[in-house]
Write an enzyme that holds these catalytic residues in place. Structure first.
Site, short mmCIF file in Angstrom:
data_model
loop_
_atom_site.label_atom_id
_atom_site.label_comp_id
_atom_site.label_asym_id
_atom_site.label_seq_id
_atom_site.Cartn_x
_atom_site.Cartn_y
_atom_site.Cartn_z
N LYS A 1 54.95 14.30 178.15
CA LYS A 1 54.92 15.79 177.74
C LYS A 1 54.31 15.69 176.15
CE LYS A 1 59.07 16.27 175.31
NZ LYS A 1 59.04 16.95 173.89
N ASN A 2 54.69 14.69 175.53
CA ASN A 2 54.09 14.63 174.05
C ASN A 2 52.61 14.29 173.71
OD1 ASN A 2 56.63 15.32 173.44
ND2 ASN A 2 57.29 13.33 172.61
N ARG B 1 58.87 24.35 168.82
CA ARG B 1 58.73 23.81 167.53
C ARG B 1 57.36 23.22 167.47
NH1 ARG B 1 58.90 19.93 165.46
NH2 ARG B 1 59.29 20.93 163.30
N CYS C 1 65.95 21.79 164.34
CA CYS C 1 66.11 21.82 165.73
C CYS C 1 67.31 21.13 165.91
CB CYS C 1 65.20 21.20 166.77
SG CYS C 1 64.85 19.44 166.58
N ARG D 1 63.20 18.72 160.55
CA ARG D 1 61.96 18.77 161.32
C ARG D 1 60.79 19.52 160.26
NH1 ARG D 1 62.19 17.64 166.68
NH2 ARG D 1 60.36 17.09 166.62
N PRO D 2 60.88 18.92 158.98
CA PRO D 2 59.93 19.89 158.01
C PRO D 2 58.63 19.73 158.40
CG PRO D 2 60.86 17.65 156.88
CD PRO D 2 61.54 17.82 158.46
N ILE D 3 57.78 20.52 157.72
CA ILE D 3 56.22 20.33 158.01
C ILE D 3 55.41 20.43 156.80
CG2 ILE D 3 56.36 21.74 160.13
CD1 ILE D 3 55.36 24.36 158.83
N ASP D 4 56.07 19.85 155.85
CA ASP D 4 55.25 19.90 154.63
C ASP D 4 54.17 18.78 154.54
OD1 ASP D 4 57.58 17.87 154.93
OD2 ASP D 4 56.81 16.94 153.02
N LEU D 5 54.06 17.80 155.45
CA LEU D 5 53.09 16.87 155.41
C LEU D 5 51.86 17.79 156.30
CD1 LEU D 5 54.74 13.46 156.51
CD2 LEU D 5 54.02 14.51 153.92
N ASP E 1 62.99 8.43 170.56
CA ASP E 1 62.94 9.09 171.97
C ASP E 1 63.87 8.22 172.87
OD1 ASP E 1 59.73 11.22 171.60
OD2 ASP E 1 61.90 11.07 170.45
N ILE F 1 64.35 7.66 162.02
CA ILE F 1 63.38 8.62 162.08
C ILE F 1 63.96 10.00 161.85
CG2 ILE F 1 61.69 9.54 163.54
CD1 ILE F 1 61.04 6.70 163.02
N ARG G 1 63.43 20.24 179.51
CA ARG G 1 62.43 20.27 178.69
C ARG G 1 61.55 18.94 178.70
NH1 ARG G 1 63.79 22.17 172.84
NH2 ARG G 1 61.69 22.17 172.54
C1 EPZ Z 1 56.95 13.92 167.73
O1 EPZ Z 1 57.85 15.00 166.80
C2 EPZ Z 1 57.67 14.05 169.17
N1 EPZ Z 1 57.52 15.44 169.62
C3 EPZ Z 1 58.88 13.59 169.08
O2 EPZ Z 1 59.67 13.88 170.24
C4 EPZ Z 1 59.26 12.19 168.54
O3 EPZ Z 1 60.63 11.96 168.66
C5 EPZ Z 1 58.75 12.18 166.99
O4 EPZ Z 1 57.08 12.42 167.26
C6 EPZ Z 1 58.45 10.72 166.57
O5 EPZ Z 1 57.98 9.82 167.47
C7 EPZ Z 1 56.06 15.90 170.03
O6 EPZ Z 1 55.30 14.95 170.20
C8 EPZ Z 1 56.04 17.11 170.81
P1 EPZ Z 1 57.15 13.33 163.25
P2 EPZ Z 1 57.04 15.29 165.62
O7 EPZ Z 1 56.32 14.31 162.42
O8 EPZ Z 1 55.49 15.26 165.41
C9 EPZ Z 1 59.61 13.86 159.23
C10 EPZ Z 1 61.09 14.21 172.23
O9 EPZ Z 1 62.13 13.96 172.13
N2 EPZ Z 1 58.56 14.72 158.86
O10 EPZ Z 1 56.47 11.92 163.39
O11 EPZ Z 1 57.81 16.17 164.94
C11 EPZ Z 1 60.50 14.52 160.16
O12 EPZ Z 1 61.55 15.11 159.53
C12 EPZ Z 1 60.55 14.60 170.67
O13 EPZ Z 1 60.08 14.37 172.97
C13 EPZ Z 1 58.30 15.08 157.49
O14 EPZ Z 1 59.17 14.96 156.59
O15 EPZ Z 1 57.51 13.75 164.88
C14 EPZ Z 1 61.06 13.14 160.98
O16 EPZ Z 1 62.00 12.73 160.12
C15 EPZ Z 1 61.72 14.69 169.77
N3 EPZ Z 1 57.57 16.13 157.06
C16 EPZ Z 1 59.74 12.03 160.66
O17 EPZ Z 1 58.96 12.67 159.80
C17 EPZ Z 1 56.63 16.48 158.06
O18 EPZ Z 1 55.70 17.41 157.79
C18 EPZ Z 1 59.02 12.21 162.22
O19 EPZ Z 1 58.56 13.17 162.50
C19 EPZ Z 1 56.55 16.00 159.19
C20 EPZ Z 1 57.47 15.23 159.80
#
Ligand code: EPZ
Length: 418
Positions: free
Chosen positions: A23-24, A93, A117, A122-126, A306, A328, A398
């Site tokens: 999926k990912n 998302r 969620c 799940r911020p997107i600042d980065l 996960d 995480i 999902r």
């Molecule tokens: C991906 O989510 C996966 N989803 C998640 O899988 C997985 O848990 C996660 O990576 C970590 O491995 C998909 O690939 C679709 P991150 P993603 O950005 O990209 C913080 C599942 O169950 N962060 O690495 O959203 C964030 O809040 C799902 O299949 C910021 O602060 O993960 C979190 O604490 C759940 N600012 C940490 O980083 C940002 O701009 C990890 O998030 C982005 C993230």
């Protein structure tokens, strides 16, 4: 009524099962489809709610897509919108990674904040910080994200945190940026490597995925491509735990053992026998496994967040006390109260869970609160005495293709009630 699983527990699972595409991995690859206007064929695409919704996004902006069982035949030649439909973004998302590929294709993109969620903010600042460094102007004044990039310029980006989504979004935009982009402190997940390999198969030039430095040479014209998605390491890990928690013996086929190292070693710490055999893994569990002193979720190649919920279910019936630290996501213990209602002895203290193993669990009615937590409840139900009813299984669907029939093929007794 929302669908539920009715599980009659204490069946020992045995046999073999094949894992499908990840999926990912497929979600960012579907976003990358916008980088070319030539035909794309994807193989081993799982039948998952999140995949189907992402396909709807591609169709909504002009792609034609045909699904032939596990193959997707996509024609991205006629993209007629740069607006990623808000309804979809709220539902799924991860569609935020369409920003990068839409900017690469159209020079502009509009979407809304995906919002939090069940498992966290799940911020997107980065994501936004990296895209701005590539020359993207982002107007957030009207409550949505209006992004413009008259021209994308390669840049050196340093991620404050190795975010998977931010790494993917920046890679996607960088493919069409002028010159070279370097991403430092990039996420190293296998799904990032799959995205690199997919883009390179189209004629792109990306190096370093899987390490903490990814280099993207921009400005190349991308061609048609046929590609097979990597297997889902989290689905594979879930099946491995199913063997462990039922004292079973399962051969899991179509896996890449290297992607599962942290899970293999953790299961061996409990006393399971785990053997990697080529592109398969055999797991033999025991009814009373050992507790594991400390498990910490970390970015890849650390123990995956996960898999935390699934592993918590297993540790709840091991001999001794285990500690889990979830580093995480801030709200990823929602399965714990449900496990406690089944007789588990777990205490959550901030981001730490202290698990005192019990001899057995008792079936009862429980509710899935998120995708992996729901899978964890199914695993607990496989072990529990009597009947466990897991509600809200749409969360589970999902990320798992027919988890009930997959586990029943190994000897479980799960009935889906619509
Ligand atoms: C991906 O989510 C996966 N989803 C998640 O899988 C997985 O848990 C996660 O990576 C970590 O491995 C998909 O690939 C679709 P991150 P993603 O950005 O990209 C913080 C599942 O169950 N962060 O690495 O959203 C964030 O809040 C799902 O299949 C910021 O602060 O993960 C979190 O604490 C759940 N600012 C940490 O980083 C940002 O701009 C990890 O998030 C982005 C993230």
């Amino acid at each position: 009524m929302v669908a539920e699983y009715v599980i009659n527990g204490r069946k020992t699972l045995a046999g073999k099962i094949r894992v499908g595409g990840a999926k990912n991995a497929i979600l960012p690859v579907l976003a990358a489809v916008l980088l070319t206007d030539k035909p794309v064929v994807l193989h081993d695409c799982p039948h998952l709610l999140d995949v189907e919704k992402t396909i709807m996004i591609l169709k909504a902006i002009g792609c034609t897509i045909k699904r032939e069982d596990r193959d997707l035949i996509i024609d991205p030649s006629n993209i007629n919108s740069w607006v990623i439909p808000e309804s979809y973004v709220r539902e799924i998302r991860s569609s935020i990674i369409f920003l990068g590929s839409m900017l690469a294709r159209m020079g502009r993109a509009q979407t809304t904040y995906p919002g939090g969620c069940e498992i966290g903010q799940r911020p997107i600042d980065l994501h936004l910080k990296g895209l701005k460094q590539l020359g993207v102007e982002i107007d957030e004044s009207n409550g949505y994200l209006a992004c413009e990039a008259s021209k994308l310029e390669g840049a050196t980006v340093h991620l404050d945190y190795p975010s998977v989504g931010a790494t993917e979004n920046i890679m996607l935009a960088a493919v069409k940026a002028k010159g070279r982009t370097v991403i430092h402190n990039a996420a190293k997940e296998p799904e990032i490597v799959d995205l690199q390999n997919f883009i390179n198969a189209m004629g792109g030039d990306i190096r370093g995925a899987g390490t903490n430095t990814v280099v993207i040479e921009g400005g190349r014209k991308l061609d048609e491509v046929e590609y097979t998605i990597i297997p889902d390491r989290i689905v594979a890990g879930t099946y491995m735990v199913a063997a462990a928690i039922t004292g079973g013996d399962i051969l899991i086929e179509n896996v890449i053992p290297e992607h599962l190292q942290s899970i293999i070693y953790k299961l061996r710490e409990t006393g399971c026998v785990v053997q990697a055999q080529g592109l398969s893994i055999r797991v033999k569990g025991k009814y009373r496994l050992r507790a594991v002193e400390h498990t910490k979720t970390l970015p890849y190649p650390g123990f995956p967040t996960d898999m935390q919920a699934q592993f918590t279910s297993l540790l709840s019936v091991t001999r001794g006390t285990s500690i889990i630290s979830e580093t995480i996501f801030e709200n990823r213990y929602r399965h714990v109260p449900e496990l406690v209602r089944m007789g588990a002895n777990i205490r959550v203290d901030g981001q730490t869970a202290i698990i005192h193993g019990v001899r057995g669990l008792k079936g009862t009615r429980v509710t899935a609160k998120d995708l992996r937590g729901g899978a964890a409840l199914v695993l607990a139900g496989l072990r529990a005495e009597g009947q466990t009813i897991v509600e809200n299984i749409s969360y589970i669907e999902r990320g798992y293709e027919n988890l009930d029939s997959a586990l029943n093929s190994l000897g479980a007794d799960i009935t889906k009630v619509e």
